[in-house]
Each structure stands twice: as C-alpha cells, then as structure tokens.
Design a protein around this motif. Structure first.
Motif, PDB file in Angstrom:
ATOM      1  N   SER A  16      41.870  35.142  33.011  1.00  0.00           N
ATOM      2  CA  SER A  16      42.603  36.409  32.940  1.00  0.00           C
ATOM      3  C   SER A  16      41.655  37.597  32.976  1.00  0.00           C
ATOM      4  O   SER A  16      41.883  38.569  33.700  1.00  0.00           O
ATOM      5  N   SER A  17      40.575  37.548  32.202  1.00  0.00           N
ATOM      6  CA  SER A  17      39.606  38.643  32.184  1.00  0.00           C
ATOM      7  C   SER A  17      38.959  38.825  33.549  1.00  0.00           C
ATOM      8  O   SER A  17      38.737  39.959  33.991  1.00  0.00           O
ATOM      9  N   ILE A  20      41.646  40.479  35.854  1.00  0.00           N
ATOM     10  CA  ILE A  20      41.928  41.870  35.495  1.00  0.00           C
ATOM     11  C   ILE A  20      40.722  42.759  35.793  1.00  0.00           C
ATOM     12  O   ILE A  20      40.866  43.868  36.318  1.00  0.00           O
ATOM     13  N   GLY A  21      39.512  42.280  35.474  1.00  0.00           N
ATOM     14  CA  GLY A  21      38.324  43.065  35.778  1.00  0.00           C
ATOM     15  C   GLY A  21      38.167  43.299  37.269  1.00  0.00           C
ATOM     16  O   GLY A  21      37.803  44.395  37.703  1.00  0.00           O
ATOM     17  N   SER A  22      38.447  42.273  38.076  1.00  0.00           N
ATOM     18  CA  SER A  22      38.357  42.414  39.530  1.00  0.00           C
ATOM     19  C   SER A  22      39.433  43.355  40.070  1.00  0.00           C
ATOM     20  O   SER A  22      39.204  44.068  41.050  1.00  0.00           O
ATOM     21  N   GLY A  64      46.339  38.041  36.401  1.00  0.00           N
ATOM     22  CA  GLY A  64      45.555  38.078  35.175  1.00  0.00           C
ATOM     23  C   GLY A  64      46.411  38.256  33.937  1.00  0.00           C
ATOM     24  O   GLY A  64      46.186  37.605  32.904  1.00  0.00           O
ATOM     25  N   ASN A  68      46.955  35.644  30.871  1.00  0.00           N
ATOM     26  CA  ASN A  68      46.723  36.062  29.488  1.00  0.00           C
ATOM     27  C   ASN A  68      47.930  35.754  28.608  1.00  0.00           C
ATOM     28  O   ASN A  68      47.791  35.305  27.462  1.00  0.00           O
ATOM     29  N   SER A  87      36.747  41.494  30.664  1.00  0.00           N
ATOM     30  CA  SER A  87      37.168  42.244  31.847  1.00  0.00           C
ATOM     31  C   SER A  87      36.334  43.512  32.018  1.00  0.00           C
ATOM     32  O   SER A  87      36.135  43.993  33.138  1.00  0.00           O
ATOM     33  N   SER A  91      34.383  44.244  35.520  1.00  0.00           N
ATOM     34  CA  SER A  91      34.613  45.468  36.295  1.00  0.00           C
ATOM     35  C   SER A  91      33.348  46.306  36.411  1.00  0.00           C
ATOM     36  O   SER A  91      33.081  46.902  37.461  1.00  0.00           O
ATOM     37  N   TYR A 248      40.442  49.831  27.729  1.00  0.00           N
ATOM     38  CA  TYR A 248      40.511  48.652  26.861  1.00  0.00           C
ATOM     39  C   TYR A 248      40.451  49.040  25.391  1.00  0.00           C
ATOM     40  O   TYR A 248      41.228  48.548  24.574  1.00  0.00           O
TER      41      TYR A 248
END
Length: 334
Positions: A16-17, A20-22, A64, A68, A87, A91, A248
C-alpha cells in the motif's frame, strides 16, 4: 506451513505504501503535462482529467488505499499504521529521480523525524474498541463532543476555502493540505462504518437496510472528492517532496484527534502513554518545520542577463543569439 495473518497484513501494508507513494509522482507528472496543454489545476483547471498519466496515478492510489484497508483485516493497527510512513520515503526518492525535485540532506532529516514521531504516536496509541454494528458507530458519531468536533472541522474548511484559499492558496501549502486533512479525518469515520457494514453483511447480518449505512457512504464520497480536488491543487502548486510528508503528518494528526474525541481512546490510558503521544505530536511538527525550511526553491534568473520574448511563445538569452531583429516598428520608441 502457511503464512500468518500478520505477515499477510505486513505485506499488504508495505505494498500500500509503495502504491500510494508512487501515485503522488504519477499524478504530479500528469498534472505537469496537463498544465502545459491547458489550464493548471492550481488555478482551477480540470485538463488533468484528460491526461492518462494522472489517471494512472489515480488508479495506483486507489489500489494502495484498498490494500491498506484490507491490511487492517489481517493485522492490528499498531502494525499497519506506521508503515504508511513508507509512502513518504517512496514519493521523496521517486521525486528526486523522476521529477528532479532535489531532496536536501536536512529534508531527509525532516522525513525521518516525521516517521519517528508517527511511529511513537502509533506505538503508544490505545487499542481500538470492537464495534459490532453501524448503529453503534452512529451513536458514537452523534455524541455531543464529536458533533462539536465536526462543527469545528466544517467551519475551518469553509474558512480555508472561502477566505484563505483565494489569498494564500498558491503560496502556503497548509491551506490546500489543511482542507484535505480536515475532510480526511471525517472520511476515516465514514469508511470505518462502511467497512463494518460490509463485514457484517458478508457474515450474514445485513446492514444495507439501515439509513446510517447510506449516510456514511454519502459523507465518505463527498469527503473523498473534496480531498482529491485539493490534493491535486497542492501537487500542482508545490513540490511532491513536501506535499507527501506534510499531508501524511497533518492527516495522521487530525485522524488521531478525531479518534480520541469520538472513541474516548485516552480514557483508561496511563499518564506515560499520553505523554509519549504528545511527544510524538511535537516530533512530527518539528519534522514538518524542517521540511518547510529546507524545501527546494525555484532558482532565480541569473543576474546580469537579458531575456528576450519573441512572438510571445519563445525565449532566448542575449548570449544565445548574435542578432535579434524587431519586425514591427511598434516596438521602437520614437
């Protein structure tokens, strides 16, 4: 030998991280392309809706978030929640290499500080109460303390949208992300209610007939759409290296506050646990300050150079051309 549920939850949380980061980077690149072809999202444009790269980022973020959500089914929150900080690292690293948004050494320190503070908060967070119906969540959501929180949250959102956004939205990252985070704290409550309704329905206790289920679904849709709109504006206006960690930190902070008010999490906790959570808040705020102080500014034009605009669509420095001819006598002063 089978894989334990905690291991499954751990894998899902880490995946998930990563997704989401991507997604921050994909959406940022999509917003840049859309801004070059039309009106930027930061000034109210919606050209990005026609950009495939933005939709790739949107789909990645949805994947993501789903991962999660499912991770909480297999593993406790104390294991899943801290991994959301990964994440930020994803990123920041991708932005450094793909968007050329330089992450300075103190920026790395700021990211690490945010992560450490978030981990401290989660480690000392109280255990979540077991909820068995949508009506039970409704009774918690309609208690006076939480209604006051909802009223204050909506008032702040309206103030940010109507007063602060037109004046400071393009210069202060806290305006856009404040709206996202405030609405996000309400989203968590609604999503949690929907998750319980789905789980109970799959177990044979249908929650579809209850109006509270549809109310929470409506609230979650409104909040999510609002979050996405202002998150797009933040990504289009500010560096993704800054947007990801600040968002975040703010979202996590407000979500914990909402949870404490709604579920009375601090009742029954020791003074040391509460003090540790407060120290965690101070730590993440310190990390946010470091990130703001070290954000990579756009370099100013070099002093002593002259820039010429030709036909309104190109630029050349004086040293790039030996001769620049004026084709219209209107440019010449009498």
């Amino acid at each position: 030998m089978g894989v334990s549920e905690n291991t499954i939850g751990l894998i899902l949380a880490m995946a998930s991280s990563a997704f989401i980061g991507s997604s921050f980077i994909l959406k940022k690149k999509g917003l840049k392309r859309a801004g070059a072809a039309g009106i930027r999202a930061g000034v109210g444009g919606y050209t990005y809706l026609l950009e495939p790269l933005w939709w790739a980022g949107m789909i990645t973020m949805i994947v993501g978030e789903v991962a999660n959500f499912v991770a909480y089914v297999y593993a406790p929150a104390v294991l899943v929640t801290p991994l959301g900080a990964l994440s930020i690292i994803v990123s920041a690293v991708l932005a450094h290499f793909l968007l050329k948004e330089r992450l300075q050494k103190m920026g790395v320190v700021g990211c690490v500080t945010c992560i450490v503070g978030s981990v401290v908060i989660v480690i000392h967070a109280p255990q979540e109460h077991t909820l068995n119906s949508v009506q039970e969540i409704w009774s918690l959501a309609t208690q006076p303390a939480f209604l006051i929180y909802v009223a204050a949250t909506l008032s702040l959102v309206l103030a940010l949208v109507l007063h602060f956004e037109p004046r400071y939205g393009l210069t202060n990252i806290l305006v856009y992300l404040g709206i996202c985070s405030l609405m996000g704290s309400l989203t968590v409550v609604s999503i949690k209610a929907i998750g319980i309704a789905i789980k109970l329905t799959l177990e044979g206790v249908s929650q579809i007939a209850y109006p509270q289920t549809w109310f929470f679904l409506t609230v979650s849709v409104i909040c999510v759409v609002t979050q996405l709109n202002y998150l797009n504006k933040a990504l289009d206006t500010f560096s993704a290296t800054i947007v990801a960690p600040v968002y975040y930190v703010m979202f996590t902070t407000l979500t914990i506050i909402a949870s404490v008010i709604m579920f009375k999490d601090w009742s029954g906790q020791t003074a040391s646990s509460i003090a540790s959570e407060i120290c965690g808040f101070i730590t993440v705020l310190s990390g946010t300050i470091i990130l703001h102080a070290t954000r990579d500014q756009e370099p100013p034009p070099p002093q002593g150079t002259v820039t010429w605009y030709i036909n309104g669509d190109s630029m050349k420095a004086s040293e790039d051309e030996d001769l620049i001819a004026f084709r219209n006598s209107d440019f010449l002063e009498p």
